[in-house]
Every structure is written in C-alpha cells, then in structure tokens.
Enzyme design. Sequence first.
Site, mmCIF file in Angstrom:
data_model
loop_
_atom_site.group_PDB
_atom_site.id
_atom_site.type_symbol
_atom_site.label_atom_id
_atom_site.label_comp_id
_atom_site.label_asym_id
_atom_site.label_seq_id
_atom_site.Cartn_x
_atom_site.Cartn_y
_atom_site.Cartn_z
ATOM 1 N N ASP A 1 27.318 -2.781 -52.598
ATOM 2 C CA ASP A 1 28.316 -3.819 -51.811
ATOM 3 C C ASP A 1 28.378 -3.277 -50.311
ATOM 4 O O ASP A 1 29.248 -3.575 -49.645
ATOM 5 C CB ASP A 1 29.668 -3.825 -52.361
ATOM 6 C CG ASP A 1 29.527 -4.693 -53.857
ATOM 7 O OD1 ASP A 1 28.614 -5.124 -54.093
ATOM 8 O OD2 ASP A 1 30.643 -4.691 -54.338
ATOM 9 N N LYS B 1 16.838 9.563 -54.774
ATOM 10 C CA LYS B 1 17.856 9.488 -55.577
ATOM 11 C C LYS B 1 18.927 8.776 -54.947
ATOM 12 O O LYS B 1 19.904 9.593 -54.280
ATOM 13 C CB LYS B 1 18.224 10.848 -56.502
ATOM 14 C CG LYS B 1 17.015 11.479 -56.840
ATOM 15 C CD LYS B 1 17.164 13.061 -56.358
ATOM 16 C CE LYS B 1 16.023 14.097 -56.826
ATOM 17 N NZ LYS B 1 15.167 13.744 -58.010
ATOM 18 N N ASP C 1 26.416 28.456 -40.806
ATOM 19 C CA ASP C 1 27.554 28.916 -40.055
ATOM 20 C C ASP C 1 28.556 28.248 -40.716
ATOM 21 O O ASP C 1 29.698 27.821 -40.067
ATOM 22 C CB ASP C 1 27.374 28.543 -38.658
ATOM 23 C CG ASP C 1 26.343 29.367 -38.133
ATOM 24 O OD1 ASP C 1 26.136 30.668 -38.626
ATOM 25 O OD2 ASP C 1 25.802 29.085 -36.976
ATOM 26 N N HIS D 1 10.551 9.561 -54.779
ATOM 27 C CA HIS D 1 11.248 10.789 -55.442
ATOM 28 C C HIS D 1 12.711 10.397 -55.139
ATOM 29 O O HIS D 1 13.893 11.460 -55.344
ATOM 30 C CB HIS D 1 10.933 12.065 -55.162
ATOM 31 C CG HIS D 1 11.377 13.286 -55.749
ATOM 32 N ND1 HIS D 1 12.106 14.012 -55.433
ATOM 33 C CD2 HIS D 1 11.054 13.631 -57.231
ATOM 34 C CE1 HIS D 1 12.669 14.914 -56.320
ATOM 35 N NE2 HIS D 1 11.942 14.730 -57.287
ATOM 36 N N HIS E 1 19.354 22.614 -60.348
ATOM 37 C CA HIS E 1 18.764 21.703 -59.671
ATOM 38 C C HIS E 1 19.312 21.135 -58.418
ATOM 39 O O HIS E 1 18.699 20.201 -57.683
ATOM 40 C CB HIS E 1 18.642 20.214 -60.805
ATOM 41 C CG HIS E 1 17.607 19.326 -60.283
ATOM 42 N ND1 HIS E 1 17.859 17.887 -59.905
ATOM 43 C CD2 HIS E 1 16.272 19.351 -60.426
ATOM 44 C CE1 HIS E 1 16.889 17.454 -59.833
ATOM 45 N NE2 HIS E 1 15.770 18.126 -60.073
ATOM 46 N N LYS F 1 20.043 21.074 -54.360
ATOM 47 C CA LYS F 1 19.382 21.562 -53.232
ATOM 48 C C LYS F 1 20.263 21.761 -52.121
ATOM 49 O O LYS F 1 21.148 20.534 -51.567
ATOM 50 C CB LYS F 1 18.274 20.382 -52.714
ATOM 51 C CG LYS F 1 17.302 20.306 -53.627
ATOM 52 C CD LYS F 1 17.413 19.347 -54.930
ATOM 53 C CE LYS F 1 16.299 19.242 -55.636
ATOM 54 N NZ LYS F 1 16.316 18.639 -56.861
#
Length: 485
Positions: free
Chosen positions: A410, A405, A234, A403, A227, A229
């Site tokens: 604090d 996440k 370079d 979507h 899952h 991404k």
Amino acid sequence: MSTDTFDIVFESISALYVLIIAVTVITLVVDKRDPVKTLSWVVVIIMLPIAGIFLYLMFGQNFRKRKIFREKCRFNSDHIDTIITRQLYSVNSPFADNRPEIAVNRDVVTLLLNAGRAPVTYNNDIRILNDGRETFEAIFTDIAAARKSIHLEYYIISDDSLGRALADLLCQKASEGVEVRVIYDSVGCFSLPRRYIERLKRSGVEVEEFMPVVFPHFTSKINYRNHRKIVVIDGAISFTGGLNVADRYVTGTSKLGDWRDTHLRIEGKASHTLQAIFITDWYFVHHVQLDEALYFAKTEPKDGVAVQIASSGPDSDWASIMQGYFSAITKASNHIYISTPYFLPNEALLTAIKVASLGGVDVRLMLPFRSDSKTVYWATRSYITELMEAGVKVYLYYGGFNHSKLLMIDSNLSSIGSANMDIRSFEDNFEVSALIYDRQKTIELENRFLADLEQATLIRPADWKARPARHRFYEALARLLSPLL
C-alpha cells in the site's frame, strides 16, 4: 553362529529398530508442531527408516521450543525491554502524534515490539542499493572511512576477487587501530580456506565461526544457520539486505545470468539495533560481552525515515519476521508486491496472501525463472496454480537471477532483509529484516519492482495448465518434501 542364535540376534535388532522408529515418531507427534511438517517427517521416517531418522536428527529438531539458544539473548535485555515498554505505550496511546505510515501500520509495529523486541527508530537516512556493484562500492567506501569499529556478519564469504578485496581492506583498517570483528557461518563458508581466516587473524581482525559443523555436533547444528547479512561501522552506519560476499553477487554467473539483488544502507538510530544484534551474536560465538557504550555512536535527532529492525531465529520465542509479514499482508487494502527467490510459505502466510487477493487486493509475486536450487525451484513452482486460482498475479523474472527479498504494501510499508519467504527462513535460520515505514522510500522500491516486471513474464493460466506432465510430478514431489528443506 547357529541358526537359532542368528534368529535371536536378528529379532532383537528388528525389535530395537521398530522401537527407535516408534519413539522418533511419538517424539514428533508430541512436539505439537505444524501438522503438515509432522506428517512429512513421519512419512520420511517410515518410508526410509535409517536415512529418515538420520535426516530428522540433522534437520528436524525443534530448537526454538527447546530454547537451547537461550544464552544468546543475554545481551542488554533490560535496556531494550525499557525501550520496548516505552514505545508500546507511545505507539498505542490515543494521544500519540505518529506519522501516518506508523498510524496505519500500528498493529505491525506493536506485534514486532512484543514478539520481536524490535524498537522503532525515527531518525534514519536510508539509501536503497539495487545491485551488487552499487552495494559493495558503498560498503567499501564506508569501511575505508571507519575510525573506531567495523562489525561484519555474513552467511557466505568467498575467497574470490571480492572476498579478497574485502580482506585487504579489513586487514588495512585493523593495522590502523580500528577494531574489526567478523562472524561467518560454518555451512555458508564451508569452502572458505583456513588461510583466508588466518590472514585476517594475523592482521588483528577478530574472527569467529558461527556454530561450527564438526562431528559429533554436526547433526544438531547444520539446520540452524546464521543467514544474516550485517555490516555496522562506527556504530552509526550500517548495511543489511540480501547480498553475501562473493563475485557472483556482483557479476552474476554463466548459468543464472546477472544477479539482481537489493541491499540497504542506513545512517541513524536503526544502526544501533543492528549493532545490538551483532553484539548479541558475538557474545554467542565468542562468549565475551562488548561494552555497549563504546559501540553505539551518538546521533543527532532529525526527522528521517522510520525503520524497525526485526530479527528472528531459534533463539527467539516467536517467528517474528513471518508474523510481521502476516500482519502486514492481512491489513493490506490496495496492493501487495512480493519479490523472493524462494517461495515456500507456511499455511498461515499462504492463506493470508490468497485471502488478500480474493478480497480485491492487487497481489503481485515475482519469482526467478532460473534458480540456484533445483529442489526449491520445483517446490516454489508447486504453489503457482493455487495462487493464480486466488487471483494472484505471478511473474517469472527473465533478466537473470532475482535474489531480492522484498515486500511492499500500500505504498506505506516495505521490507528489505535476509529472510526469504520460505519455511527455513521463518522457522530455522537466524535472519534480519528492515521494515520501512515511509511513503517515499516504499514508492521508490515499488517503482523498481514495476521496472523489474518489464523483464518478467506474467504466467497465463492456460499456458501454465499446458506445462509438461513431468513438471507436475517434480512439483508434487518437491512440495511433499518442502517442509523438510
């Protein structure tokens, strides 16, 4: 066939049937996993014996405990272990001269060093990307400027206008002599046509499928998906976050509306950690270990943002991302802001959130009003009552599909990554998250979170109690099945 023969055959099949169920249930119990998850599987197997066993074989096996992915961890272990040992001493030394954000989060840093083998990097320039258009403009710009290597790893790549634009650019860079490698997940890219892959390969792009789902291996591989991404260019510039490659991540959909998501651009040493994760995954899918000296750009030391890249999956001994979140939440003293599209926490994390709120911490959780998964949607809503009873402020986002996440605590710690706050992300999938120890960047994320709340509605207990009875039933049923999702 005589009646007596039929009875003997029937009784033999029935006995074998009961034996299979008994062995499967005993295996579940002996596995010593989460009691709630074990009980859910036992109920499913007893109530739906044939279908239940089939579902267990597909989704229920504990591959982290069996360590079947151990070969995946062979890359560069000695070098990383040396860095971890040195940093454990440095971070925990009484003479350490750490920046305040590291000092206050010392337990989180140490936990991820121990459980996740996640080194801390200090010299990073990071840019927070707040939607798909901004994200892919930045990714395409940096890919176009690549000179040596381009490494991409995605759960979903679609054969639409965005996916084809990416393919065009990758083919062009490969023709220029740049090394281009792509890992795509078999389930996430199940509908990606072969012609898309073949075109990349003909142009010189190296492409590998992560754990192909084909019979007879289908049942053992569908539940453990990549899952992540990740883009690394370079060995110096990298991207990670919540966005896959598909038009809907830029334009939204007619059903869900605009797509709200968050990604991260990193320039600096944290890109080396993402590169190491990619090279490890490349070894797993391609069985070739890349020469690290060629793919880690030398970066000049500078006083930048502290970032710790945490990865987890069934190839690791610990659910390090979940444990990192748990540690950070239990240490919060002022506020906790959470944005997640799917909220199906384990008992430990749920308890930590409720205890923090009951202890006087301002806990705010933003969920999407609409979802792309009906079952997960109802399971997520099943937690709202007990969260509100603990004083957690729960918001439903109406500005499209959120979507993102995100975790912010604090104003000194934040996290952006691919992991949802759910059991599948924490236990089953291969995930990656960037923990940022920086006040300025965390406040930037918090301000965007608070701006998103302007397009969200705070759930009032009286209104929630008045919801239709059928919704309560949907929530209860989805909650029962949630450990299996």
